[in-house]
Design a protein around this motif. Structure first.
Motif, PDB file in Angstrom:
ATOM      1  N   ILE A 168       0.842  -1.205   0.000  1.00  8.93           N
ATOM      2  CA  ILE A 168       0.000   0.000   0.000  1.00  8.93           C
ATOM      3  C   ILE A 168       0.878   1.256   0.000  1.00  8.93           C
ATOM      4  N   ALA A 169       1.960   1.210   0.794  1.00  2.00           N
ATOM      5  CA  ALA A 169       2.860   2.374   0.854  1.00  2.00           C
ATOM      6  C   ALA A 169       3.438   2.653  -0.529  1.00  2.00           C
ATOM      7  N   TRP A 170       3.785   1.581  -1.237  1.00  7.59           N
ATOM      8  CA  TRP A 170       4.332   1.754  -2.586  1.00  7.59           C
ATOM      9  C   TRP A 170       3.286   2.370  -3.515  1.00  7.59           C
ATOM     10  N   GLN A 171       2.066   1.843  -3.447  1.00  8.37           N
ATOM     11  CA  GLN A 171       0.986   2.330  -4.297  1.00  8.37           C
ATOM     12  C   GLN A 171       0.723   3.810  -4.026  1.00  8.37           C
ATOM     13  N   GLN A 172       0.689   4.174  -2.766  1.00 12.24           N
ATOM     14  CA  GLN A 172       0.425   5.578  -2.419  1.00 12.24           C
ATOM     15  C   GLN A 172       1.533   6.486  -2.926  1.00 12.24           C
ATOM     16  N   VAL A 187      11.455   7.990  -6.213  1.00 17.73           N
ATOM     17  CA  VAL A 187      11.751   6.565  -6.051  1.00 17.73           C
ATOM     18  C   VAL A 187      13.221   6.431  -5.665  1.00 17.73           C
ATOM     19  N   ARG A 188      13.476   5.894  -4.466  1.00 15.42           N
ATOM     20  CA  ARG A 188      14.838   5.889  -3.918  1.00 15.42           C
ATOM     21  C   ARG A 188      15.620   4.651  -4.372  1.00 15.42           C
ATOM     22  N   GLY A 194      18.666   3.990  -2.360  1.00 15.01           N
ATOM     23  CA  GLY A 194      18.524   3.866  -0.911  1.00 15.01           C
ATOM     24  C   GLY A 194      19.171   2.616  -0.345  1.00 15.01           C
ATOM     25  N   THR A 195      19.320   2.609   0.991  1.00 16.14           N
ATOM     26  CA  THR A 195      19.872   1.421   1.638  1.00 16.14           C
ATOM     27  C   THR A 195      18.820   0.316   1.710  1.00 16.14           C
ATOM     28  N   HIS A 196      17.551   0.724   1.745  1.00 17.90           N
ATOM     29  CA  HIS A 196      16.466  -0.266   1.744  1.00 17.90           C
ATOM     30  C   HIS A 196      16.108  -0.623   0.305  1.00 17.90           C
ATOM     31  N   SER A 197      15.562  -1.825   0.124  1.00 11.35           N
ATOM     32  CA  SER A 197      14.939  -2.122  -1.155  1.00 11.35           C
ATOM     33  C   SER A 197      13.713  -1.217  -1.276  1.00 11.35           C
ATOM     34  N   LEU A 198      13.237  -1.028  -2.504  1.00 12.10           N
ATOM     35  CA  LEU A 198      12.008  -0.257  -2.702  1.00 12.10           C
ATOM     36  C   LEU A 198      10.879  -0.968  -1.970  1.00 12.10           C
ATOM     37  N   THR A 199       9.905  -0.205  -1.467  1.00 13.97           N
ATOM     38  CA  THR A 199       8.859  -0.867  -0.670  1.00 13.97           C
ATOM     39  C   THR A 199       8.146  -1.944  -1.476  1.00 13.97           C
ATOM     40  N   VAL A 200       8.034  -1.747  -2.791  1.00 17.02           N
ATOM     41  CA  VAL A 200       7.377  -2.779  -3.591  1.00 17.02           C
ATOM     42  C   VAL A 200       8.216  -4.064  -3.621  1.00 17.02           C
TER      43      VAL A 200
END
Ligand SMILES: [Zn+2]
Length: 254
Positions: A76-80, A88-89, A92-98
């Motif tokens: 949902i966070a990705w969709q929003q 779109v990061r 980033g150190t994190h993977s993309l939320t999707v």
């Protein structure tokens, strides 16, 4: 507050707490990590929910529901973000939320492809990826066993230093109510009780829920504080408006 929305918040909050504890353990024990620590922390959090090392007091389905709600939260966070045209990061150190959504989904599916047979189509995961999930899950399970065998306290080992738990005043009416729900559900106390059974802290540390004006959580090794910001609870509450509750229930209870 509807129970379903609260459940969504609880699942996401539990995932975040386990993810941050993974960072704590990696730092404290100096665990070698090849690749991104953020991905390792996500795998550890997901696997603790999908394949708990001890029979959970709340029951396996509660933990699976937590994992599914956490995956839903990432989706949902990705969709929003996409709807708003958020940056779109990629760097980033994190993977993309999707991608974090698909990581948790894949481990869930891989843990029991028969039980979760409907999952790949539900989350639009192509079969060629879904087919790799049982192996991804097996590798993660093997690594988790190694992690526990190598770093967990053995029976008779002395206990580690204590972890103090502190709740500061929540900043909003919603976070106040969610904090009550969190405390009534008991997963924070449960998690830290288990944690101290399994892992010996080298020095005292503090878990603090506080307002930080941004939705985040972090392990701060300098001050030995694990911070969980109330703004995260508010954020998950807003995301929960779009939760896929029926899909999740149908997966758990077809
Ligand atoms: Zn992290």
């Amino acid at each position: 507050m509807t129970t379903n929305r609260v459940e969504f918040v609880l699942g996401n909050a539990q995932f975040v707490l386990l993810h941050e504890l993974a960072h704590l353990v990696i730092a404290e024990a100096g665990i070698p990590i090849i690749g991104r620590e953020e991905s390792a922390a996500d795998h550890i959090a997901a696997m603790l929910l999908i394949r708990p090392p001890y029979p959970p007091s709340a029951g396996n389905n509660t933990l699976l529901k937590f994992a599914l709600n956490a995956a839903d939260g990432f989706g949902i966070a990705w969709q929003q973000g996409s709807n708003l045209g958020a940056v779109v990061r990629y760097w980033g150190t994190h993977s993309l939320t999707v991608q974090r959504f698909y990581t948790v989904s894949c481990l869930l599916y891989g843990s029991d492809p028969e039980r979760f047979a409907a999952l790949p189509e539900m989350v639009q995961m192509p079969m060629e990826r879904a087919e790799t999930c049982p192996v991804e899950y097996e590798k993660a399970a093997y690594a988790m066993d190694w992690l526990f065998a190598t770093y967990a306290r053995a029976e008779g080992d002395p206990p580690g230093a204590p972890m103090e738990i502190r709740f500061e005043p929540p900043p909003t009416r919603i976070s106040q109510q969610l904090l009550e729900a969190v405390r009534n559900q008991g997963f924070i106390d449960d998690t830290f009780r288990r944690f101290s059974e399994v892992f010996a802290l080298k020095a005292p540390a503090t878990f603090i829920m506080r307002s930080c004006r941004q939705a985040q959580a972090a392990w701060l090794p300098e001050t030995r504080e694990l911070i969980f910001c109330y703004e995260l609870l508010d954020t998950y509450w807003l995301l929960s408006q779009q939760q896929h509750r029926e899909a999740i229930e149908s997966l758990l209870d077809p």
